[in-house]
Design a protein around this motif. Sequence first.
Motif, PDB file in Angstrom:
ATOM      1  N   ILE A   1     -21.832 -28.177   3.597  1.00 41.68           N
ATOM      2  CA  ILE A   1     -22.916 -28.469   2.641  1.00 41.68           C
ATOM      3  C   ILE A   1     -22.799 -27.540   1.430  1.00 41.68           C
ATOM      4  O   ILE A   1     -22.881 -27.963   0.271  1.00 41.68           O
ATOM      5  N   LEU A   2     -22.543 -26.271   1.742  1.00 45.47           N
ATOM      6  CA  LEU A   2     -22.398 -25.268   0.690  1.00 45.47           C
ATOM      7  C   LEU A   2     -21.253 -25.646  -0.248  1.00 45.47           C
ATOM      8  O   LEU A   2     -21.389 -25.605  -1.480  1.00 45.47           O
ATOM      9  N   ALA A   3     -20.132 -26.050   0.345  1.00 49.01           N
ATOM     10  CA  ALA A   3     -18.953 -26.385  -0.451  1.00 49.01           C
ATOM     11  C   ALA A   3     -19.213 -27.634  -1.293  1.00 49.01           C
ATOM     12  O   ALA A   3     -18.887 -27.678  -2.481  1.00 49.01           O
ATOM     13  N   ALA A   4     -19.841 -28.630  -0.668  1.00 46.13           N
ATOM     14  CA  ALA A   4     -20.053 -29.887  -1.379  1.00 46.13           C
ATOM     15  C   ALA A   4     -21.030 -29.716  -2.537  1.00 46.13           C
ATOM     16  O   ALA A   4     -20.872 -30.317  -3.599  1.00 46.13           O
ATOM     17  N   THR A   5     -22.045 -28.880  -2.305  1.00 47.12           N
ATOM     18  CA  THR A   5     -23.038 -28.695  -3.370  1.00 47.12           C
ATOM     19  C   THR A   5     -22.520 -27.750  -4.456  1.00 47.12           C
ATOM     20  O   THR A   5     -23.093 -27.672  -5.531  1.00 47.12           O
TER      21      THR A   5
ATOM     22  N   ASP B   1     -16.676 -23.213  -2.953  1.00 46.35           N
ATOM     23  CA  ASP B   1     -15.920 -24.368  -2.462  1.00 46.35           C
ATOM     24  C   ASP B   1     -14.496 -23.959  -2.084  1.00 46.35           C
ATOM     25  O   ASP B   1     -13.989 -24.317  -1.023  1.00 46.35           O
ATOM     26  N   ALA B   2     -13.889 -23.175  -2.969  1.00 43.79           N
ATOM     27  CA  ALA B   2     -12.505 -22.752  -2.734  1.00 43.79           C
ATOM     28  C   ALA B   2     -12.412 -21.882  -1.482  1.00 43.79           C
ATOM     29  O   ALA B   2     -11.526 -22.071  -0.642  1.00 43.79           O
ATOM     30  N   VAL B   3     -13.356 -20.948  -1.355  1.00 41.18           N
ATOM     31  CA  VAL B   3     -13.342 -20.046  -0.192  1.00 41.18           C
ATOM     32  C   VAL B   3     -13.489 -20.860   1.094  1.00 41.18           C
ATOM     33  O   VAL B   3     -12.716 -20.698   2.043  1.00 41.18           O
TER      34      VAL B   3
ATOM     35  N   THR C   1     -12.230 -28.536  11.210  1.00 46.03           N
ATOM     36  CA  THR C   1     -12.021 -29.967  11.008  1.00 46.03           C
ATOM     37  C   THR C   1     -13.325 -30.640  10.552  1.00 46.03           C
ATOM     38  O   THR C   1     -13.336 -31.430   9.601  1.00 46.03           O
ATOM     39  N   ILE C   2     -14.403 -30.318  11.268  1.00 51.54           N
ATOM     40  CA  ILE C   2     -15.709 -30.897  10.905  1.00 51.54           C
ATOM     41  C   ILE C   2     -16.048 -30.528   9.461  1.00 51.54           C
ATOM     42  O   ILE C   2     -16.523 -31.356   8.675  1.00 51.54           O
ATOM     43  N   MET C   3     -15.754 -29.283   9.105  1.00 51.41           N
ATOM     44  CA  MET C   3     -16.049 -28.790   7.757  1.00 51.41           C
ATOM     45  C   MET C   3     -15.383 -29.675   6.697  1.00 51.41           C
ATOM     46  O   MET C   3     -16.022 -30.096   5.731  1.00 51.41           O
TER      47      MET C   3
ATOM     48  N   VAL D   1     -30.385 -33.307  -0.342  1.00 52.55           N
ATOM     49  CA  VAL D   1     -29.268 -33.154   0.596  1.00 52.55           C
ATOM     50  C   VAL D   1     -29.735 -33.360   2.025  1.00 52.55           C
ATOM     51  O   VAL D   1     -29.178 -34.176   2.767  1.00 52.55           O
ATOM     52  N   LEU D   2     -30.778 -32.634   2.419  1.00 57.66           N
ATOM     53  CA  LEU D   2     -31.177 -32.656   3.810  1.00 57.66           C
ATOM     54  C   LEU D   2     -31.788 -33.995   4.215  1.00 57.66           C
ATOM     55  O   LEU D   2     -31.546 -34.485   5.317  1.00 57.66           O
ATOM     56  N   LYS D   3     -32.612 -34.608   3.339  1.00 64.13           N
ATOM     57  CA  LYS D   3     -33.331 -35.815   3.745  1.00 64.13           C
ATOM     58  C   LYS D   3     -32.498 -37.076   3.580  1.00 64.13           C
ATOM     59  O   LYS D   3     -32.549 -37.973   4.406  1.00 64.13           O
TER      60      LYS D   3
END
Lengths: 538, 316
Positions: free
Chosen positions: B118-122, B129-131, B195-197, B227-229
């Motif tokens: 979520i952090l990466a996508a947002t 995102d890179a990290v 993988t999930i990430m 995002v959450l809803k």
Amino acid sequence: MSQMSRSTSLRLTVAFGLALALALAACAAPPQAAPSPAQPFAEEAKPAEATAPAPGQPKPGGTLRVGTNQDAVGFDPHLTNATASYRILENIYSSLLRFKPNLEIEGDLAESYRAIDPTTWEFKLRKGVKFHSGKPLTSADVKYSLERIKDPEVKSPRSSQLAPIVAIETPDDYTVIIKTEKPFAPLLAVLADRTIAIVNKDFVEANGGKLDNVADGTGPFKLKEWVPNTRTVLEKNPDYFIPGQPLLDQVIYQPIPDDTARSTAVRTGTVDFIEYAPPKDLELLRSDGNIVITGEGNNNVRFLAFNTTVKPFDNPKVRQAIAWAVDREAVLQAAVNGAGTPLYAGPFLPSFWPGLQEPVYKRDLEKAKQLLAEAGYPDGFTAKLKNTPTYSFLGNAGIAVQEQLKEIGINLEIESLEWSVFLKDYLGKNFEAVVSGYSGFADPHTPLDGTYVTGRQNNFMSYSNPKFDELVAQGAQETDQAKRAEIYREAQRILLEDSPMVFLYAANEYEAMQSYVKGYVHYLNGSHVSFRQVWLDK
Amino acid sequence: MTRYIVHRLLVAIPVVFGVSLFTFGLVRWIPGDPILVMLGPDVIGADVEGIRRLYGLDRPWPVQYVEWLTNVLRGDLGQSIRTRMPVGQSILQRLPVTIELTTLSLLLGLILGIPPAILAATHRGKVTDAVVGVISLLGISVPGFWLAILLMLLFSLHLRLLPSIGYVPLHENAAGNLRHLLLPALGLALPLGATIMRFMRSSLLEVFGQDYIRTARAKGLTQTKTVLKHALRNALIPVITVIGIQVGRLLGGAVIIEQIFALPGLGRLVFDGISTRDYPVVQGTVLAFTVIFILINLLVDVLYSVIDPRIRLTAR
């Protein structure tokens, strides 16, 4: 039930102790300080001198947690052939006789024994010995046990060892007479083997002849619980016939197959004792102030064997050339980091009674080349060597031998096979040359007769020398041990001359334990019977 | 729904049958001999053929298979050659360990995978995102068993926080159970989480491009609420497919992990079974693994319809 709550509370105590210790350590050390592996954690947490008990005084009680290499594979002492099983069974059952750490023989259930004539032995049983169930031991149980092993229906892998026995008589409750067809000198050593356990006749019959996971012995510990691959729990037999033994309340065996995990487990104190301390971790374990290591020698042989029916190994000169060309010291180093004894003079450790003292084959490449030339291979040859990576001490030994033989022009192509495949090829004589080993013998007759005598099942080299066969047969009938030793020395000289195999090394086997484990003694046959005298100094 | 489930279970029967036949043939086809392994090289003069007969291994394969299958249909999985224990009993004893291990790994995998995704996508294209990308790549590339050994050395040996090996049943001591399972579960969870990430991130990015997200944003919803809803639930659908497949990998990974951490689970049973050519044990355990895998896939499909009402489960 009480066991369950006890172990739970034990674990809670340990967990709480760890938490407390952690808190202490956290206070004591600045947060940036790296944890030092050399400084064991428990050391920091407890005050060193204040509550130390008088050292050297054995005290009863406590549980010994043992990390084993493998789980037991059933508990029928007459059926199992797995070391993992009988290392537990030997603490549950007794035999008529038993070995001392150096493999001398003494009475166990037999109080005394003597030869009435060369084919008749009399054993007087100890009085007042009870099975764990409470039934007194009598000569009928001994007779029943030996006959159970001999019974072809039972399919005991040990039946052939008792084959020379033709009659077992019980004139009274405490006397057993054993008769053999011919004089059979190894009889005492056979009877002292821990797999020749004395079982309770009534108990076996009540269990329909099956002892797979129940036990009723006369040993220092009783079988309490076996949860396969998790734990085997033994508890103290308060009626054991040796006064003052055992000292421990409980022994818990826990299988930890992975080498690193096993040595980590004893370093962290997850277990108190491990068998097969991995040679690669010995330095690490030695540098840990809380760990004690035992284990000087073990009666085993690692060898390079030849199929003496195929070219070029059918030529004794070729085999001798290889015996001269192999650097046993280097093989030992490659196989087990040097933790063992190079075998320069036959299949026995120099400290074992019929061992030859003088080194025969020290590396001599000139001699090796000359013998090869005489055999008609001045430029060497190419052959196949089978070995197994499943046991690194066999796999790596093969690679070392391969390198060394290149120097005399012999090019061994290694075929590396997984253990179960390897075993089939090797016992099935489907090989040219092979690196393997055997172990677990206490009398020289066992390996000499079983492995090298013409036509024996384990003579996978198809080796045959009538003179050797005669000597082994003669040795089995000679009751004077000194004369016997001389006969076996002569047999070994023939074996070295013929070199159906090149003896490489005998590997040490180590046990590592927390320093509070006292009283443990290393046995030359790898036995753990000294658990009956182990105590915990904590 | 019930009809669908019944249908799926019926379809599974030939699959299980096929797997059993395949396993039976395969384990006998690979070289090696259970009796020789059991006796080892030290035994001198044992009646190898007699022992082989005792276990019925001297008869032709088809006969052995039919007999085994008939017994299985009666609920008897046979007896281990090595330990002489009933195979069914061994499986039931070990099943809980493997279920606990894989469930915990799955939970840890979700915890380790979803929030960073979520952090990466947002924060797409930014440093965060890179990290996250680099970490997930590492997690996928590094073998779990190796990570597990490193974790063991760190947490058991150096920090002395967790036990290195062994197992305590849940009903005996819940805290002890968790402490013993944490390291092995992490070993399985790290590659899974990675993988999930990756899947979650790309799935989220795709959902972010949809009209309804733009609508939600236009309504003035905060980023978090959007995002959450709205996004998360829809982005989860493809991820669940991946998780369904990954469960198979978890079960496979458990074989190695259980060996290293000395956990008495199904994986170790099958590992020991294969290395000693204990045919009945391998056949029984693989059968159990097959059934578990089929049930989990069924569960995943049912979950779809719960998360996304547009998906109707129908028996064709």
